[in-house]
Design an enzyme around this catalytic site. Structure first.
Site, PDB file in Angstrom:
ATOM      1  N   HIS A  72       1.824   9.464   6.534  1.00 46.75           N
ATOM      2  CA  HIS A  72       2.778  10.559   6.288  1.00 46.75           C
ATOM      3  C   HIS A  72       2.284  11.238   5.007  1.00 46.75           C
ATOM      4  O   HIS A  72       2.125  10.570   3.981  1.00 46.75           O
ATOM      5  CB  HIS A  72       4.172   9.924   6.099  1.00 46.75           C
ATOM      6  N   GLN A 127      -4.185  10.541  -0.372  1.00 47.99           N
ATOM      7  CA  GLN A 127      -5.125   9.795   0.473  1.00 47.99           C
ATOM      8  C   GLN A 127      -4.859  10.300   1.897  1.00 47.99           C
ATOM      9  O   GLN A 127      -3.818  10.017   2.474  1.00 47.99           O
ATOM     10  CB  GLN A 127      -4.886   8.298   0.313  1.00 47.99           C
ATOM     11  N   HIS A 158       0.629  11.360  -4.550  1.00 49.13           N
ATOM     12  CA  HIS A 158       0.931  10.368  -5.588  1.00 49.13           C
ATOM     13  C   HIS A 158       0.992  11.097  -6.926  1.00 49.13           C
ATOM     14  O   HIS A 158       0.086  11.863  -7.259  1.00 49.13           O
ATOM     15  CB  HIS A 158      -0.185   9.319  -5.689  1.00 49.13           C
ATOM     16  N   HIS A 173       1.618  12.531   1.597  1.00 48.07           N
ATOM     17  CA  HIS A 173       2.332  12.368   0.324  1.00 48.07           C
ATOM     18  C   HIS A 173       1.371  12.481  -0.837  1.00 48.07           C
ATOM     19  O   HIS A 173       0.227  12.018  -0.775  1.00 48.07           O
ATOM     20  CB  HIS A 173       3.091  11.038   0.264  1.00 48.07           C
TER      21      HIS A 173
HETATM   22  P1  AMP Z   1      -1.026   5.441   0.509  1.00 49.65           P
HETATM   23  O1  AMP Z   1      -1.749   4.114   0.500  1.00 49.65           O
HETATM   24  O2  AMP Z   1      -1.755   6.556  -0.148  1.00 49.65           O
HETATM   25  O3  AMP Z   1      -0.579   5.792   1.925  1.00 49.65           O
HETATM   26  O4  AMP Z   1       0.282   5.235  -0.359  1.00 49.65           O
HETATM   27  C1  AMP Z   1       1.433   4.602   0.135  1.00 49.65           C
HETATM   28  C2  AMP Z   1       2.396   4.507  -1.008  1.00 49.65           C
HETATM   29  O5  AMP Z   1       3.670   4.248  -0.450  1.00 49.65           O
HETATM   30  C3  AMP Z   1       2.101   3.355  -1.969  1.00 49.65           C
HETATM   31  O6  AMP Z   1       2.187   3.846  -3.305  1.00 49.65           O
HETATM   32  C4  AMP Z   1       3.204   2.355  -1.672  1.00 49.65           C
HETATM   33  O7  AMP Z   1       3.574   1.599  -2.790  1.00 49.65           O
HETATM   34  C5  AMP Z   1       4.312   3.278  -1.219  1.00 49.65           C
HETATM   35  N1  AMP Z   1       5.317   2.671  -0.347  1.00 49.65           N
HETATM   36  C6  AMP Z   1       5.131   1.861   0.712  1.00 49.65           C
HETATM   37  N2  AMP Z   1       6.301   1.532   1.281  1.00 49.65           N
HETATM   38  C7  AMP Z   1       7.271   2.164   0.569  1.00 49.65           C
HETATM   39  C8  AMP Z   1       8.691   2.225   0.641  1.00 49.65           C
HETATM   40  N3  AMP Z   1       9.380   1.566   1.572  1.00 49.65           N
HETATM   41  N4  AMP Z   1       9.343   2.951  -0.270  1.00 49.65           N
HETATM   42  C9  AMP Z   1       8.658   3.623  -1.243  1.00 49.65           C
HETATM   43  N5  AMP Z   1       7.331   3.625  -1.362  1.00 49.65           N
HETATM   44  C10 AMP Z   1       6.631   2.898  -0.471  1.00 49.65           C
END
Ligand code: AMP
Length: 168
Positions: free
Chosen positions: A100, A89, A104, A102
């Site tokens: 940041h 995303q 999925h 990432h």
């Molecule tokens: P997005 O909405 O694409 O930015 O995805 C963010 C992802 O980060 C989601 O799958 C969350 O569950 C995950 N997330 C948020 N905070 C943390 C954290 N502290 N440690 C690990 N994953 C996290």
């Protein structure tokens, strides 16, 4: 070797404990998810803290996808998945909540969602995890660090010594 308190890894504004990491290369981190959509839903993130895909160097993109492919193979096998949802995303308008970059990596099983694409509404926060999955919506509270650390230990063993740096 005793864990170093000096090393910190950022995921957007969040500090990620070493115990949550299962992959560490020159440019890429593997992070277990605090709120997985499905068991085995992990994140492969850039080591550099930038929000957008177009901010990455070619070397960072190459490593992100090479590591993402490796991790996806491990996740598919460990969770006996029938397929994978792999997605980024890219920006708040696209549903990104942690600024940041990432990837999925989400194991998929035939019939896990009524419509396969329903997973995207769960990812962007508008949909609900379906009843038949292992995770109901009540359980989508943040997981404990112990729980995440146990998963990271399993994944680190699978990752082995690729071009991984020691996570200490
Ligand atoms: P997005 O909405 O694409 O930015 O995805 C963010 C992802 O980060 C989601 O799958 C969350 O569950 C995950 N997330 C948020 N905070 C943390 C954290 N502290 N440690 C690990 N994953 C996290």
């Amino acid at each position: 070797m005793a864990p170093s308190v000096a090393r910190k890894f950022m995921f957007g504004p969040l500090t990620i404990p070493l115990a949550q990491l299962f992959l560490l290369t020159k440019h890429t981190l593997g992070i277990v998810n605090i709120k997985p959509i499905r068991p085995g839903h992990v994140l492969v993130a850039t080591r550099r803290q930038v929000a957008r895909f177009n901010e990455l160097s070619q070397e960072e993109v190459a490593d992100l996808f090479a590591q993402g492919q490796r991790i996806s193979k491990i996740i598919e096998r460990l969770y006996s998945a029938d397929g994978l949802t792999l997605c980024i995303q890219d920006g708040g308008a696209a549903g990104q909540t942690v600024p940041h970059v990432h990837l999925h990596v989400i194991p998929r099983h035939t019939g896990d969602f009524a419509n396969s694409d329903d997973i995207y509404s769960v990812l962007d926060g508008t949909g609900q995890v379906p009843q038949q999955t292992h995770i109901d919506n009540e359980q989508r509270r943040p997981r404990s660090l112990d729980d995440m650390a146990a998963e990271a230990v399993i994944l680190r063993k699978e990752v082995g010594d690729w071009d991984n740096e020691p996570i200490v």
